[in-house]
Scaffold this active site. Structure first.
Site, PDB file in Angstrom:
ATOM      1  N   HIS A 105      -9.053  -3.416  -2.106  1.00 17.21           N
ATOM      2  CA  HIS A 105      -7.319  -3.249  -1.869  1.00 17.21           C
ATOM      3  C   HIS A 105      -6.736  -4.030   0.078  1.00 17.21           C
ATOM      4  O   HIS A 105      -5.666  -4.182  -0.184  1.00 17.21           O
ATOM      5  CB  HIS A 105      -7.413  -1.061  -1.246  1.00 17.21           C
ATOM      6  CG  HIS A 105      -5.830  -0.997  -0.688  1.00 17.21           C
ATOM      7  ND1 HIS A 105      -4.918  -0.679  -1.439  1.00 17.21           N
ATOM      8  CD2 HIS A 105      -5.681  -0.268   0.477  1.00 17.21           C
ATOM      9  CE1 HIS A 105      -3.438  -0.389  -0.883  1.00 17.21           C
ATOM     10  NE2 HIS A 105      -4.575  -0.363  -0.364  1.00 17.21           N
ATOM     11  N   ASP A 141      -9.256  -3.953  -6.607  1.00 16.18           N
ATOM     12  CA  ASP A 141      -8.970  -2.227  -4.835  1.00 16.18           C
ATOM     13  C   ASP A 141      -9.171  -0.807  -6.224  1.00 16.18           C
ATOM     14  O   ASP A 141      -8.979  -1.084  -7.196  1.00 16.18           O
ATOM     15  CB  ASP A 141      -7.536  -2.244  -5.243  1.00 16.18           C
ATOM     16  CG  ASP A 141      -7.132  -1.398  -4.392  1.00 16.18           C
ATOM     17  OD1 ASP A 141      -7.375  -0.941  -4.256  1.00 16.18           O
ATOM     18  OD2 ASP A 141      -6.008  -2.107  -4.680  1.00 16.18           O
ATOM     19  N   ARG A 195     -11.606   7.590   9.069  1.00 17.18           N
ATOM     20  CA  ARG A 195     -11.514   6.273   9.085  1.00 17.18           C
ATOM     21  C   ARG A 195     -12.595   4.935   9.095  1.00 17.18           C
ATOM     22  O   ARG A 195     -12.160   4.208   7.841  1.00 17.18           O
ATOM     23  CB  ARG A 195     -11.855   5.805  10.550  1.00 17.18           C
ATOM     24  CG  ARG A 195     -11.166   4.403  10.872  1.00 17.18           C
ATOM     25  CD  ARG A 195      -9.906   3.348  10.192  1.00 17.18           C
ATOM     26  NE  ARG A 195      -9.350   2.349  10.339  1.00 17.18           N
ATOM     27  CZ  ARG A 195      -8.009   1.617  10.478  1.00 17.18           C
ATOM     28  NH1 ARG A 195      -7.370   2.232   9.106  1.00 17.18           N
ATOM     29  NH2 ARG A 195      -7.621   0.506   9.786  1.00 17.18           N
ATOM     30  N   SER A 204       0.727  -0.938   0.198  1.00 19.96           N
ATOM     31  CA  SER A 204      -0.116  -0.167  -0.405  1.00 19.96           C
ATOM     32  C   SER A 204       0.866   1.137  -0.260  1.00 19.96           C
ATOM     33  O   SER A 204       1.714   1.377  -0.908  1.00 19.96           O
ATOM     34  CB  SER A 204      -1.105  -0.371   1.030  1.00 19.96           C
ATOM     35  OG  SER A 204      -1.788   1.149   1.495  1.00 19.96           O
TER      36      SER A 204
END
Lengths: 366, 366
Positions: free
Chosen positions: A345, A312, A214, A145
């Site tokens: 992802h 993703d 978040r 990532s």
């Protein structure tokens, strides 16, 4: 239980890419396995935005790490063979110097006086640690990532420091969709009145902004396909619902809420802002006169494994294809693995079976 | 310029699906073209969450409408042939009774005392209007985005009221990814202290929550592919940048900001919350013992055109395929058009060429 973390003191001053420097800074790291006499069995892992250096349990800290299934004796990253290092990114608050750290010049936390942070700074700090361990060349540099972008920076800035590379669910540059998502996450934090220009404390803390940031992260880290199977339209039991107007009613909403609750107050908001922006800034094309391919061509390694996943939406598969093409054009032998894992992802953290097969197979053949 | 809007007074009381009722409620609508003697050339358009009834310019209001390119003399929805009606959804603040309207029982705005709103209520209100115009059966019912779900509700609740249907970028039920996005949009609004439990006013208004909600909307209404070509990594000129820590730096960020500025204060936050939740609640499977296919089988129409776009992340193409399959299983002759427009969910508002070809072709063959 003693702290498994070790610390590497960065050279002081440590000059930052975009100007400014840090004095007395350090990064936290953990290791697994043993460095051999030739010092040629080292594997470095650079992480995503939020994980610590605790990638897996070890003698000092038996708690599960964020990549527990991948790393250990006999696992894909086999610590019987490899000396594995995982660093906490410079600017992250899991032991490394970050905006929440005390500025030695003032004795106060840096907060927004922390210098601009780039992923190249993260890479340079990690490279300093590797050198300090007497390792001239990593057997393999693994980046996941955000850490995959840091890894590209590492390799372009430090020629011959890496023999092989594993690129996991990452990108050679931030694209506008990812920038838009991260910009909105940052905005949710900085528009929270309790962020207060970075001057929050335990009493006055941007809980709402961090929670929204978040949740938006989790939405983009997973995939619609996974959630169709996992949550469908399942309602919460009446006693689980929020007693508020427009309160949560579906399971997917309480899933997001529990993710947010685990995150808020465990990650410093200013550090989050700095690392998030560093991700937006990253662009390997800076090293190739505006061309991603030309930038990647400066990276000289023997072999690479590039993995991505079709679900993703944050780091789309086309971007992994670009990395694979660029590294191949630069002369590396490249394996490209496109997975169909439904988890989006985050698949690298969840679909351990498929990622293990790819990563374990690559490392075993070295 | 006179107001182009007309108003239809709903029967009073108007019973709502989930309980409660409205007294003295109305919906706003506009029309184009003329109803023929047989009253069999009427086309009804049900809109997405935020548009008004002003789909296109007309004699009363020459300003451009939200579907200007699609609707008018000689256009895909040819007002020389069709009598076109567009309604503002019940619960929307563009002229229809909504949470910002005065409750006749109290003389005060409803705010959160507005009864639970479902898309079936939106459909029933629109059906009442159509009946009041002396139209027994619509020649075609067109539903876009949220309006596509309202349209499915309309047809399942009012058998024989629709001859043909055009389904545009919509879904037979809300899936968890879309629920998650909308839940987070609602949370951004309701966690904004200035939302104040729905008791905001012009001085104290949830600008930040609405801005974040709108930006998240725009991100999911468009597509990463489009933005790669449109914005890439283009920076704002220094004088366009925000003079704030972590202020906007990339063009994509100021694009989102300008979208948000056009939206905030032009759409009532409580109305937004009600319509957003109504979208989450919609599920055609309620009419089919938990099966989408069985629910759709209750819809008896002659022909349908179902259009979707491969870049839509909010209403993915698989959901349009479900609609097409279900309507076909119910006996309709169905055309399914999967477009590759890069604009994502909003393609129906932007890629007028391809949507015109599909919609205009379908209507011309009736």
């Amino acid at each position: 239980m003693s702290d498994a973390r070790q610390y590497f003191n960065l050279p002081s001053p440590f000059a930052m890419k975009r100007g400014g420097s840090l004095h007395g800074a350090r990064i936290a790291y953990e290791t697994w396995g043993s460095l051999n006499a030739a010092r040629d069995n080292a594997v470095l892992i650079l992480t995503g935005l939020s994980p610590s250096a605790h990638a897996a349990s070890n003698a000092h800290d038996p708690s599960h790490g964020w990549w527990e299934g991948m790393l250990g004796p006999g696992k894909a990253i086999d610590t019987n063979r490899w000396f594995v290092i995982c660093v906490n990114s410079l600017g992250s608050d899991k032991g490394s110097t970050c905006p929440a750290s005390l500025d030695p010049a003032t004795g106060e936390p840096y907060r927004l006086s922390f210098p601009d942070l780039s992923l190249e700074d993260v890479a340079n700090a990690a490279h300093g640690l590797v050198k300090s361990l007497g390792i001239e060349q990593l057997a393999c540099l693994i980046g996941c990532s955000m850490g995959g972008m840091s890894a590209l920076g590492y390799m372009v800035l430090h020629p011959n420091s890496v023999r092989t590379h594993i690129s996991v669910d990452t990108a050679p540059q931030a694209q506008p969709f990812a920038i838009a998502i991260r910009s909105l996450q940052r905005e949710a934090i900085r528009l929270d009145a309790d962020w207060n220009g970075g001057q929050y404390d335990d009493e006055r803390y941007p809980d709402i902004g961090m929670s929204i940031a978040r949740k938006l992260g989790v939405i983009t880290y997973r995939s619609a396909m996974e959630w169709n199977g996992r949550f469908a339209r399942i309602r919460l039991d009446p006693e689980q619902r929020e007693e508020q107007p427009f309160g949560f009613e579906f399971q997917v909403e309480s899933y997001l809420e529990s993710h947010a609750r685990r995150f808020v107050r465990t990650f410093d908001p200013n550090s989050y802002l700095y690392l998030s922006r560093a991700s937006d800034w990253f662009d390997i094309a800076e090293y190739g006169n505006g061309s991603v391919l030309e930038g990647l061509k400066h990276i000289r390694i023997e072999q690479a494994l590039v993995i991505g996943v079709s679900t993703d939406i944050l780091f789309p598969l086309e971007q992994q294809e670009q990395i694979a093409e660029g590294l191949e054009a630069a002369g590396a032998k490249v394996e490209f693995v496109a997975l169909d894992s439904p988890q989006g992802h985050d698949a690298f953290l969840v679909d351990i079976e498929n990622y293990s097969r790819a990563i374990g197979g690559f490392l075993a053949r070295l």
